[in-house]
Design a protein around this motif. Structure first.
Motif, PDB file in Angstrom:
ATOM      1  N   SER A  98     -11.983  -6.143   4.788  1.00  0.00           N
ATOM      2  CA  SER A  98     -12.720  -5.104   4.069  1.00  0.00           C
ATOM      3  C   SER A  98     -13.547  -5.728   2.950  1.00  0.00           C
ATOM      4  CB  SER A  98     -11.763  -4.052   3.488  1.00  0.00           C
ATOM      5  OG  SER A  98     -11.154  -4.529   2.310  1.00  0.00           O
ATOM      6  N   ASP A 113       0.823  -1.207   0.000  1.00  0.00           N
ATOM      7  CA  ASP A 113       0.000   0.000   0.000  1.00  0.00           C
ATOM      8  C   ASP A 113       0.865   1.269   0.000  1.00  0.00           C
ATOM      9  OD1 ASP A 113      -2.156   1.704   0.086  1.00  0.00           O
ATOM     10  OD2 ASP A 113      -2.415   1.536   2.254  1.00  0.00           O
ATOM     11  N   GLU A 129      -6.403  -6.375  -0.301  1.00  0.00           N
ATOM     12  CA  GLU A 129      -6.474  -5.576   0.924  1.00  0.00           C
ATOM     13  C   GLU A 129      -5.175  -5.714   1.713  1.00  0.00           C
ATOM     14  OE1 GLU A 129      -6.837  -3.072   3.252  1.00  0.00           O
ATOM     15  OE2 GLU A 129      -8.777  -3.210   2.232  1.00  0.00           O
ATOM     16  N   VAL A 150     -10.198 -11.460   5.360  1.00  0.00           N
ATOM     17  CA  VAL A 150     -10.169 -10.198   4.616  1.00  0.00           C
ATOM     18  C   VAL A 150     -11.022  -9.193   5.396  1.00  0.00           C
ATOM     19  CG1 VAL A 150     -10.541  -9.099   2.388  1.00  0.00           C
ATOM     20  CG2 VAL A 150     -10.028 -11.537   2.491  1.00  0.00           C
ATOM     21  N   TYR A 173     -13.349  -4.761  -0.246  1.00  0.00           N
ATOM     22  CA  TYR A 173     -12.726  -4.538  -1.552  1.00  0.00           C
ATOM     23  C   TYR A 173     -12.191  -5.841  -2.127  1.00  0.00           C
ATOM     24  CZ  TYR A 173     -13.165   0.483  -1.261  1.00  0.00           C
ATOM     25  OH  TYR A 173     -13.672   1.751  -1.208  1.00  0.00           O
ATOM     26  N   GLU A 199      -4.651  -4.629   4.598  1.00  0.00           N
ATOM     27  CA  GLU A 199      -4.951  -4.869   6.001  1.00  0.00           C
ATOM     28  C   GLU A 199      -4.809  -6.341   6.384  1.00  0.00           C
ATOM     29  OE1 GLU A 199      -6.236  -2.854   8.829  1.00  0.00           O
ATOM     30  OE2 GLU A 199      -4.930  -1.603   7.610  1.00  0.00           O
ATOM     31  N   LEU A 231      -9.850  -2.011  -8.073  1.00  0.00           N
ATOM     32  CA  LEU A 231     -10.552  -2.439  -6.866  1.00  0.00           C
ATOM     33  C   LEU A 231     -12.021  -2.038  -6.933  1.00  0.00           C
ATOM     34  CD1 LEU A 231      -7.996  -1.472  -4.066  1.00  0.00           C
ATOM     35  CD2 LEU A 231      -8.462  -3.753  -4.944  1.00  0.00           C
ATOM     36  N   GLU A 268      -9.547   1.644   0.857  1.00  0.00           N
ATOM     37  CA  GLU A 268     -10.131   2.530   1.856  1.00  0.00           C
ATOM     38  C   GLU A 268      -9.557   3.931   1.715  1.00  0.00           C
ATOM     39  OE1 GLU A 268     -12.520   1.902   3.760  1.00  0.00           O
ATOM     40  OE2 GLU A 268     -12.685  -0.269   3.578  1.00  0.00           O
ATOM     41  N   SER A 315      -5.056  -1.194  -1.311  1.00  0.00           N
ATOM     42  CA  SER A 315      -6.044  -0.796  -0.309  1.00  0.00           C
ATOM     43  C   SER A 315      -7.002   0.194  -0.946  1.00  0.00           C
ATOM     44  CB  SER A 315      -5.362  -0.174   0.915  1.00  0.00           C
ATOM     45  OG  SER A 315      -6.317   0.163   1.892  1.00  0.00           O
TER      46      SER A 315
END
Length: 430
Positions: free
Chosen positions: A177, A83, A239, A175, A179, A241, A147, A113, A111
């Motif tokens: 999120s 990211d 993602e 996961v 996306y 995250e 995404l 977000e 990412s």
């Protein structure tokens, strides 16, 4: 003379502190309270845990502190691009894809977000350098991907048939999120969507027209895909995250991360890109410089250098040789590594890691493919005069070992000793 020397040193120190103050005010370093996936960040968004796990398992990890240049990544090396917050230049993209074409591996974690990172670099305006959303979209566009929020946060299972190669021993991933990746076969549509993020500018041409290989997906779309370009690969996670300190321990995210970093065998180096997180700031262009702060810092630096030179010309006495740094025993690493697995009671996983690594090295010494069967390895070892019966028994034990089994320590030691004996025999045989 001593008073003049003291005054010079004091003035030099004062100028140095003032210089650091001005430079610190002009630059921006990611604080630990921001959602930045740098491996230096210990908060829930950072990836420090991944860095520490990879380092403790013996992977040669380094932090990349410079921009991409031609040949910066060797064919047997892996780059973790998690990211990125700073925009990559056209020259950096060219250097990156050239390295991939020659055989390098890239783990790209995107990412979707939106995040506000109010940082500046030597007077640059917000968005000129720090633009995570645009950087992610542009990097994915080279691969024909984008995404979209089409999934549901949660656990995504991996079927037994897929648990091989980069997904070996990965039963499920978490996961956090919605996306997911989406392959856009129409270049015009991809460019139209890019313009909503990047505006009217020169948009990239995709590297390959071949659709990525989907490795993990749910009803919302791919979570992990592999793009092959030349002799190298780019593993794309939907993602970032998933690799963060908060979510690395959920499901098999940690196992997946390590498998991706070693997808083509143990790499010579695993580079974590910190340069494009702003931790090590790049060389600023003249147009991105706050003139007042820059010239003040420059004159102070020159004054500090002059004062330091004058002070350095006088010595307080005969020079002393520098003390030798204490040498740490290699056994400390072995003991720490053994203690980590002993506490986790991960005997089965340790046998699989040691055995898989020995199997790759054995295939290389016997000049066989990495995916050679046990029978091919045993036959080649027999032709070289090696103890084929012992090797066959060791490979059979490796294949029968469950990575999740909690085996006693003596069993692990016996397996490790057998691997050591076979490696010694292979070394003596040449």
């Amino acid at each position: 003379m001593s008073r003049l020397r003291t005054l010079g040193l004091v003035a030099g120190l004062a100028a140095g502190f003032l210089l650091l103050y001005l430079v610190a005010g002009a630059m921006s370093v990611a604080p630990s309270t921001e959602p930045d996936h740098t491996s230096l960040n210990p908060n829930r968004w950072g990836t420090l845990a991944l860095w520490e796990v990879a380092s403790r398992l013996g992977l040669p990890t380094e932090r990349l502190a410079r921009s991409y240049t031609r040949g910066f990544l060797a064919p047997d090396e892996t780059l973790a691009l998690l990211d990125p917050q700073m925009a990559l230049t056209k020259e950096e993209y060219q250097a990156l894809w050239q390295c991939v074409a020659k055989g390098a591996t890239v783990v790209l974690a995107a990412s979707g977000e939106p995040r506000a990172l109010p940082r500046t670099l030597l007077g640059t305006k917000e968005g000129e350098i720090w633009n995570p959303r645009a950087t992610t979209a542009l990097t994915l566009a080279y691969l024909g991907l984008r995404l979209r929020p089409a999934g549901t946060p949660g656990r995504v299972p991996v079927s037994p048939a897929q648990r091989r190669g980069a997904l070996a021993e990965v039963a499920a991933v978490f996961v956090p999120s919605s996306y997911r990746l989406y392959y856009e076969p129409q270049a015009a549509e991809l460019r139209r969507r890019l313009e909503t993020v990047l505006g009217k500018q020169a948009l990239p041409s995709r590297l390959t027209t071949t659709a990525p290989e989907v490795l993990v997906a749910d009803a919302g779309g791919p979570v992990l895909a592999r793009v092959t370009y030349g002799r190298g690969h780019v593993f794309v996670l939907a993602e970032a995250e998933m690799l963060s300190n908060e979510h690395l321990g959920q499901a098999d995210n940690a196992v997946l991360a390590l498998r991706l970093l070693t997808a083509n065998g143990t790499p010579r180096r695993v580079l974590f890109d910190e340069y494009h997180h702003g931790i090590i700031t790049p060389t600023a262009l003249p147009s991105a410089i706050n003139a007042g702060a820059f010239w003040a810092a420059l004159w102070l630096a020159l004054a500090a250098l002059a004062l330091y030179t004058v002070g350095f010309a006088w010595r307080f006495g005969r020079p002393r040789p520098p003390a030798e740094p204490p040498r740490r025993s290699a056994l400390e690493y072995v003991e720490a590594f053994a203690a980590l697995y002993r506490e986790a009671r991960a005997g089965g996983l340790m046998i699989r890691l040691i055995g898989d690594d020995f199997r790759r090295r054995l295939a290389g010494r016997l000049r066989l493919a990495t995916r050679a069967t046990d029978l091919e390895l045993v036959q080649a070892a027999h032709e070289r005069g090696l103890p084929a019966d012992r090797l066959q028994a060791l490979l059979a034990q490796l294949a029968a070992t469950d990575p999740e089994a909690r085996l006693p320590e003596p069993a692990v030691l016996r397996f490790t000793r057998e691997v050591s004996d076979l490696e010694e025999a292979l070394r003596k045989n040449g």
